[in-house]
Write an enzyme that holds these catalytic residues in place. Structure first.
Site, PDB file in Angstrom:
ATOM      1  N   TYR A   1      44.908 -36.094 -71.438  1.00 19.93           N
ATOM      2  CA  TYR A   1      46.330 -36.032 -71.084  1.00 19.93           C
ATOM      3  C   TYR A   1      46.605 -36.304 -69.614  1.00 19.93           C
ATOM      4  CZ  TYR A   1      45.026 -31.170 -70.014  1.00 19.93           C
ATOM      5  OH  TYR A   1      44.405 -30.039 -69.540  1.00 19.93           O
ATOM      6  N   LYS A   2      45.572 -36.464 -68.801  1.00 25.03           N
ATOM      7  CA  LYS A   2      45.780 -36.760 -67.387  1.00 25.03           C
ATOM      8  C   LYS A   2      45.778 -38.282 -67.196  1.00 25.03           C
ATOM      9  CE  LYS A   2      43.490 -32.447 -65.970  1.00 25.03           C
ATOM     10  NZ  LYS A   2      44.658 -31.636 -65.606  1.00 25.03           N
TER      11      LYS A   2
ATOM     12  N   ASP B   1      32.218 -31.846 -66.287  1.00 20.71           N
ATOM     13  CA  ASP B   1      33.633 -31.832 -66.674  1.00 20.71           C
ATOM     14  C   ASP B   1      34.291 -33.027 -65.983  1.00 20.71           C
ATOM     15  OD1 ASP B   1      36.408 -31.460 -66.766  1.00 20.71           O
ATOM     16  OD2 ASP B   1      36.266 -29.282 -66.639  1.00 20.71           O
TER      17      ASP B   1
ATOM     18  N   ARG C   1      49.561 -31.037 -54.105  1.00 25.10           N
ATOM     19  CA  ARG C   1      48.608 -31.968 -54.700  1.00 25.10           C
ATOM     20  C   ARG C   1      49.331 -33.209 -55.214  1.00 25.10           C
ATOM     21  NH1 ARG C   1      44.998 -30.429 -59.951  1.00 25.10           N
ATOM     22  NH2 ARG C   1      47.076 -30.548 -60.840  1.00 25.10           N
TER      23      ARG C   1
ATOM     24  N   PHE D   1      38.169 -25.180 -61.621  1.00 27.15           N
ATOM     25  CA  PHE D   1      39.369 -24.858 -62.396  1.00 27.15           C
ATOM     26  C   PHE D   1      39.029 -23.638 -63.251  1.00 27.15           C
ATOM     27  CE2 PHE D   1      42.401 -25.155 -65.887  1.00 27.15           C
ATOM     28  CZ  PHE D   1      43.573 -25.282 -65.169  1.00 27.15           C
TER      29      PHE D   1
END
Length: 413
Positions: free
Chosen positions: A223-224, A198, A372, A127
């Protein structure tokens, strides 16, 4: 490949030990939400908690709430809750800042542990924030430093005695491919490198054992899969053996050994608090705790088992029903090395995803052609997966994605 019916999916839901946890989340009527790997849905209790902070703690008690409501301790309190989900000990995690800022902190701290070495190993297709933060840090440190980019298949070869820091994302954000944390960390340790992981795409989706793997540092977001809300704070793990030794450079007052002594010069805390910088976002922290408390009621082994079943069901159904429509599987077929997402490439990925969203099947698009889908075991059902593929078939059969409105790019994809 198994051939499933809707009845098969209904039976799987009836047997699911996590099924009742879906009731803790506010899922819009008729929506099949397969984007929890980007933003988790709202826990129902989050609204009441936010109102409690706004109306009572902030509205009535005001500054007293730093003590009476425990505001000052929230980064540590939430950190200890995250620690239970990632295989860390109490006092090794704080919830604070964004993932990017936290990565900057731990990268800088890790490099101080190996001052004679100048190489960081990272995944080149990471990312982007991870790579950008590392590049920005190294520009500040000088030309002697270098990033050695490698991909999944040659990470082990990239780690040698020149490497100061290994910094990897545990689950790849596009493909969902999962690194073997234990094996890769062991190779880094063997070569004398410091490990950073990560966990943005794995925390809350699977059982993690940072201390069992002897990880040095980790960062992640809430937040995921952890359902902390849009932009909710990230977290930092620092193994206790590094406390007081590996010092991060954003030396704000909350990381001071005695913040309210108001000393002129910085004196670092010798515990996990040194990873803090400035005053914390209390409203966001308070809401984040709601999602964490739900997870602490779940068995993470059951979460991982259901995740693997959901993703396998989706792959099987897509290949049975949609193979003629140009979808090419990107994610690993082996569930053991697949995170809680499934990605396909499609030449018209962006408008296809927009058409799906219009039919309340919510996934997302990652350039250049990755579609995705994230599967969140606490609120995604097996029937959701069945119904999602049914709607996708209809979208592709009708060429709905070709309509002009679905081909107009938005700011967020």
């Amino acid at each position: 490949m198994s051939h499933y019916t809707r009845n098969d999916c209904e039976q799987l839901d009836q047997q699911d030990p996590l099924a009742a946890m879906r009731d803790a989340f506010a899922i819009p009527e008729g929506m099949i939400y397969l984007d929890g790997n980007s933003l988790g849905v709202r826990p129902k209790a989050a609204k009441a908690r936010a109102l409690e902070v706004i109306e009572q703690e902030w509205g009535n008690d005001l500054i007293k709430s730093w003590n009476t409501a425990g505001w000052f301790d929230l980064p540590y309190k939430l950190g200890d809750k995250v620690a239970q989900l990632i295989g860390a000990d109490a006092g090794e995690v704080v919830v604070t800042d964004s993932t990017g800022i936290n990565l900057y902190k731990v990268l800088a701290a890790a490099l101080t542990l190996r001052p004679e070495r100048k190489v960081i190993v990272m995944n080149g297709s990471n990312f982007p924030t991870d790579n950008y933060m590392a590049q920005g840090l190294l520009k500040q440190l000088g030309a002697d430093y270098d990033i050695r980019f490698a991909e999944h298949d040659n990470i082990m070869q990239a780690i040698d005695e020149d490497v100061a820091v290994l910094c990897l994302t545990h689950v790849h954000y596009k493909t969902g491919e999962l690194f073997d944390m234990a094996a890769v960390t062991a190779k880094a340790e063997q070569c004398g490198a410091v490990s950073i992981w990560d966990l943005c795409h794995s925390a809350g989706a699977m059982e993690l054992q940072l201390n069992a793997c002897n990880v040095d540092f980790a960062v992640g977001c809430t937040y995921k899969y952890l359902n902390g809300g849009p932009g909710s704070p990230g977290f930092i793990f620092a193994a206790k053996r590094h406390h007081g030794k590996a010092l991060q450079p954003l030396t704000g007052w909350w990381g001071h050994a005695a913040p309210f002594a108001f000393e002129r010069d910085y004196r670092p805390s010798e515990n996990i608090g040194q990873m803090l910088s400035g005053t914390q976002p209390i409203l966001s922290l308070a809401v984040t705790e709601v999602g964490l408390d739900i997870f602490l009621q779940a068995d993470m082994k059951q979460v991982r088992e259901k995740s693997q079943k959901l993703t396998q069901l989706f792959i099987d159904l897509m290949e049975q029903r949609c193979s003629q429509y140009g979808f090419t599987l990107v994610s690993p077929r082996d569930a053991a090395i697949r995170g809680s997402q499934v990605s396909f490439n499609h030449d018209h990925g962006y408008p296809v995803i927009q058409a799906m969203i219009s039919r309340d099947v919510v996934g997302d698009f990652r350039a250049p052609k990755n579609v995705r889908f994230g599967f969140t075991p606490l609120y995604t059902s097996y029937v959701d997966v069945w119904e999602a593929v049914e709607r996708i078939v209809d979208i592709m059969e009708s060429d709905l994605w070709q309509q002009p409105e679905f081909n107009q790019r938005g700011a967020v994809t």
